[in-house]
Design a protein around this motif. Structure first.
Motif, PDB file in Angstrom:
ATOM      1  N   GLY A  82       0.838  -1.184   0.000  1.00 20.39           N
ATOM      2  CA  GLY A  82       0.000   0.000   0.000  1.00 20.39           C
ATOM      3  C   GLY A  82       0.876   1.238   0.000  1.00 20.39           C
ATOM      4  N   THR A  83       0.484   2.257  -0.754  1.00 16.03           N
ATOM      5  CA  THR A  83       1.305   3.461  -0.916  1.00 16.03           C
ATOM      6  C   THR A  83       0.451   4.708  -0.751  1.00 16.03           C
ATOM      7  N   ILE A  84       1.000   5.708  -0.082  1.00  9.11           N
ATOM      8  CA  ILE A  84       0.385   7.034  -0.020  1.00  9.11           C
ATOM      9  C   ILE A  84       1.407   8.058  -0.493  1.00  9.11           C
ATOM     10  N   THR A  85       0.983   8.943  -1.384  1.00 10.37           N
ATOM     11  CA  THR A  85       1.861   9.985  -1.925  1.00 10.37           C
ATOM     12  C   THR A  85       1.258  11.352  -1.623  1.00 10.37           C
ATOM     13  N   VAL A  86       2.061  12.220  -0.999  1.00 12.21           N
ATOM     14  CA  VAL A  86       1.643  13.598  -0.702  1.00 12.21           C
ATOM     15  C   VAL A  86       2.513  14.531  -1.534  1.00 12.21           C
ATOM     16  N   PRO A  87       1.953  15.143  -2.594  1.00 12.30           N
ATOM     17  CA  PRO A  87       2.759  16.006  -3.470  1.00 12.30           C
ATOM     18  C   PRO A  87       2.729  17.474  -3.060  1.00 12.30           C
ATOM     19  N   PHE A  88       3.793  18.171  -3.418  1.00 12.75           N
ATOM     20  CA  PHE A  88       3.893  19.623  -3.230  1.00 12.75           C
ATOM     21  C   PHE A  88       4.239  20.224  -4.598  1.00 12.75           C
ATOM     22  N   SER A  89       3.476  21.205  -5.032  1.00 15.77           N
ATOM     23  CA  SER A  89       3.699  21.762  -6.365  1.00 15.77           C
ATOM     24  C   SER A  89       4.022  23.244  -6.303  1.00 15.77           C
ATOM     25  N   ASP A  90       4.730  23.707  -7.316  1.00 17.08           N
ATOM     26  CA  ASP A  90       5.071  25.123  -7.472  1.00 17.08           C
ATOM     27  C   ASP A  90       5.049  25.423  -8.964  1.00 17.08           C
ATOM     28  N   THR A  91       3.950  25.998  -9.434  1.00 18.56           N
ATOM     29  CA  THR A  91       3.750  26.227 -10.860  1.00 18.56           C
ATOM     30  C   THR A  91       3.427  27.696 -11.104  1.00 18.56           C
ATOM     31  N   GLU A  92       3.977  28.239 -12.184  1.00 15.82           N
ATOM     32  CA  GLU A  92       3.754  29.655 -12.505  1.00 15.82           C
ATOM     33  C   GLU A  92       3.551  29.822 -13.997  1.00 15.82           C
ATOM     34  N   ASN A  93       2.605  30.705 -14.349  1.00 14.81           N
ATOM     35  CA  ASN A  93       2.369  31.078 -15.735  1.00 14.81           C
ATOM     36  C   ASN A  93       2.491  32.595 -15.824  1.00 14.81           C
ATOM     37  N   SER A  94       3.636  33.047 -16.317  1.00 16.79           N
ATOM     38  CA  SER A  94       3.908  34.495 -16.360  1.00 16.79           C
ATOM     39  C   SER A  94       3.027  35.216 -17.367  1.00 16.79           C
ATOM     40  N   THR A  95       2.520  34.502 -18.359  1.00 19.62           N
ATOM     41  CA  THR A  95       1.685  35.142 -19.386  1.00 19.62           C
ATOM     42  C   THR A  95       0.395  35.678 -18.792  1.00 19.62           C
ATOM     43  N   ILE A  96      -0.209  34.914 -17.902  1.00 23.29           N
ATOM     44  CA  ILE A  96      -1.463  35.341 -17.287  1.00 23.29           C
ATOM     45  C   ILE A  96      -1.251  35.792 -15.843  1.00 23.29           C
ATOM     46  N   ASN A  97       0.019  35.803 -15.426  1.00 24.38           N
ATOM     47  CA  ASN A  97       0.398  36.265 -14.089  1.00 24.38           C
ATOM     48  C   ASN A  97      -0.332  35.491 -12.987  1.00 24.38           C
ATOM     49  N   GLN A  98      -0.271  34.170 -13.071  1.00 22.54           N
ATOM     50  CA  GLN A  98      -0.857  33.312 -12.051  1.00 22.54           C
ATOM     51  C   GLN A  98       0.197  32.337 -11.529  1.00 22.54           C
ATOM     52  N   GLU A 109      -2.475   4.080  -3.321  1.00 25.48           N
ATOM     53  CA  GLU A 109      -2.205   3.021  -4.303  1.00 25.48           C
ATOM     54  C   GLU A 109      -2.027   1.690  -3.580  1.00 25.48           C
ATOM     55  N   GLY A 110      -2.517   0.608  -4.185  1.00 27.96           N
ATOM     56  CA  GLY A 110      -2.355  -0.703  -3.570  1.00 27.96           C
ATOM     57  C   GLY A 110      -2.510  -1.815  -4.589  1.00 27.96           C
ATOM     58  N   GLY A 111      -1.945  -2.995  -4.249  1.00 30.02           N
ATOM     59  CA  GLY A 111      -2.055  -4.146  -5.129  1.00 30.02           C
ATOM     60  C   GLY A 111      -1.046  -5.219  -4.789  1.00 30.02           C
ATOM     61  N   PRO A 112      -1.047  -6.332  -5.539  1.00 26.74           N
ATOM     62  CA  PRO A 112      -0.123  -7.439  -5.275  1.00 26.74           C
ATOM     63  C   PRO A 112       1.276  -7.175  -5.815  1.00 26.74           C
ATOM     64  N   HIS A 113       2.239  -7.791  -5.161  1.00 28.00           N
ATOM     65  CA  HIS A 113       3.650  -7.647  -5.514  1.00 28.00           C
ATOM     66  C   HIS A 113       4.266  -9.046  -5.572  1.00 28.00           C
ATOM     67  N   VAL A 125      -3.616  -0.403  -8.323  1.00 25.74           N
ATOM     68  CA  VAL A 125      -4.630   0.591  -8.680  1.00 25.74           C
ATOM     69  C   VAL A 125      -4.383   1.822  -7.814  1.00 25.74           C
ATOM     70  N   LYS A 126      -4.282   2.965  -8.459  1.00 22.36           N
ATOM     71  CA  LYS A 126      -4.028   4.227  -7.754  1.00 22.36           C
ATOM     72  C   LYS A 126      -5.268   5.104  -7.814  1.00 22.36           C
ATOM     73  N   THR A 150      -6.263   5.029 -11.567  1.00 19.14           N
ATOM     74  CA  THR A 150      -5.231   4.634 -12.529  1.00 19.14           C
ATOM     75  C   THR A 150      -4.795   3.193 -12.291  1.00 19.14           C
ATOM     76  N   PRO A 151      -5.206   2.246 -13.141  1.00 17.23           N
ATOM     77  CA  PRO A 151      -4.594   0.910 -13.097  1.00 17.23           C
ATOM     78  C   PRO A 151      -3.149   1.012 -13.587  1.00 17.23           C
ATOM     79  N   PHE A 152      -2.251   0.333 -12.903  1.00 16.06           N
ATOM     80  CA  PHE A 152      -0.828   0.485 -13.195  1.00 16.06           C
ATOM     81  C   PHE A 152      -0.135  -0.870 -13.112  1.00 16.06           C
ATOM     82  N   VAL A 153       0.726  -1.151 -14.075  1.00 21.25           N
ATOM     83  CA  VAL A 153       1.564  -2.351 -14.025  1.00 21.25           C
ATOM     84  C   VAL A 153       3.012  -1.907 -14.080  1.00 21.25           C
ATOM     85  N   ARG A 154       3.854  -2.589 -13.300  1.00 18.43           N
ATOM     86  CA  ARG A 154       5.248  -2.157 -13.215  1.00 18.43           C
ATOM     87  C   ARG A 154       6.154  -3.366 -13.038  1.00 18.43           C
TER      88      ARG A 154
END
Length: 259
Positions: A82-98, A109-113, A125-126, A150-154
């Motif tokens: 089982g997996t938990i992901t906590v993301p942090f983002s920093d995105t900028e669009n200078s054209t629209i000044n946002q 996310e979880g599944g067999p290994h 499956v995530k 998101t079904p995922f195979v790895r």
């Protein structure tokens, strides 16, 4: 009575495969009954008794010789993760000044290994939960404002001092965002319980928007009874290409537990 022609030399091959998921699992192929510890994959051969006709039309017993040598890929019992992901983002669009900066959508996310010698196979499956801030009046947000699955195979190949990970998934969004294909590769180097690598992620929604981001990741593995139990990964990824979309940086912490 017409004279019968002798049959040519008889050769046969009996191959059976099975994947044992429980102790003392058995597979029966004719006279060959094979057992294997959980998680082992085997090719097995058998012997059979048969008959052939001689030149006089009489039956003559023949033993069809041994077939194939048993080959085993050493493995371990199937495990769950089982997996938990906590993301942090920093995105900028200078054209629209946002600009958007903060915690994004949490992912579960979880599944067999499966572990086959130096090859790890995962099928998961995530689920993305819209926990990040979202304002429909803005072009750029920390979150997406909608759920996704998101079904995922790895597959992960282990080497003496390194690893190579390849994963493919398909993200279905429950909202206005388009579905997209995800391809992830992560080459890495191991140093004891630590591993450093480069995460490469390519996405395509098949509607003209492709994105490629990459960056370093650092993982620590905590073992229990000499078996991996916890994986804690920190990552930072930069958008190197984002067609029809803003570029930014995303980082986060990924915690994975094996059961």
């Amino acid at each position: 009575m017409e004279k019968m022609k002798p049959l040519k030399k008889i050769t046969t091959l009996a191959i059976g495969t099975y994947f044992a998921l429980a102790p003392d699992a058995k597979a029966d192929f004719g006279e060959a009954i094979q057992t294997a510890p959980p998680g082992q994959f085997q090719l097995v051969g058998a012997q059979f008794q048969g008959n052939k006709l001689d030149v006089k039309g009489k039956k003559k017993p023949i033993k069809l010789e041994k077939i194939i040598t048993k080959a085993t890929l050493k493995g371990k019992t199937k495990r769950w993760l089982g997996t938990i992901t906590v993301p942090f983002s920093d995105t900028e669009n200078s054209t629209i000044n946002q600009k958007a900066s903060g915690i994004g959508d949490i992912e579960l996310e979880g599944g067999p290994h499966y572990k086959l010698d130096n090859l790890h196979l995962l099928s998961t499956v995530k689920v993305r939960i819209p926990t990040g801030d979202y304002d429909p009046n803005k072009v750029i947000n920390e979150g997406t404002g909608q759920y996704a699955i998101t079904p995922f195979v790895r597959a992960t190949k282990l080497y003496k001092q390194g690893t190579f990970d390849l994963g493919i998934g398909y993200e279905h969004n429950f909202g206005e965002l388009s579905d997209k294909m995800i391809v992830r590769t992560t080459p890495g180097l191991k140093f004891g319980n630590w591993q450093i690598g480069i995460e490469n992620i390519y996405t395509d929604n098949f509607k003209g928007k492709q994105q490629y981001r990459a960056g370093p990741c650092l993982r620590y593995t905590k073992k229990n009874n000499n078996k991996p139990s916890w994986h804690i990964t920190g990552f930072v990824e930069k958008d190197w290409y984002n067609k029809n979309g803003p570029q930014g940086v995303i980082g986060g912490i990924r915690v994975r537990k094996q059961f």
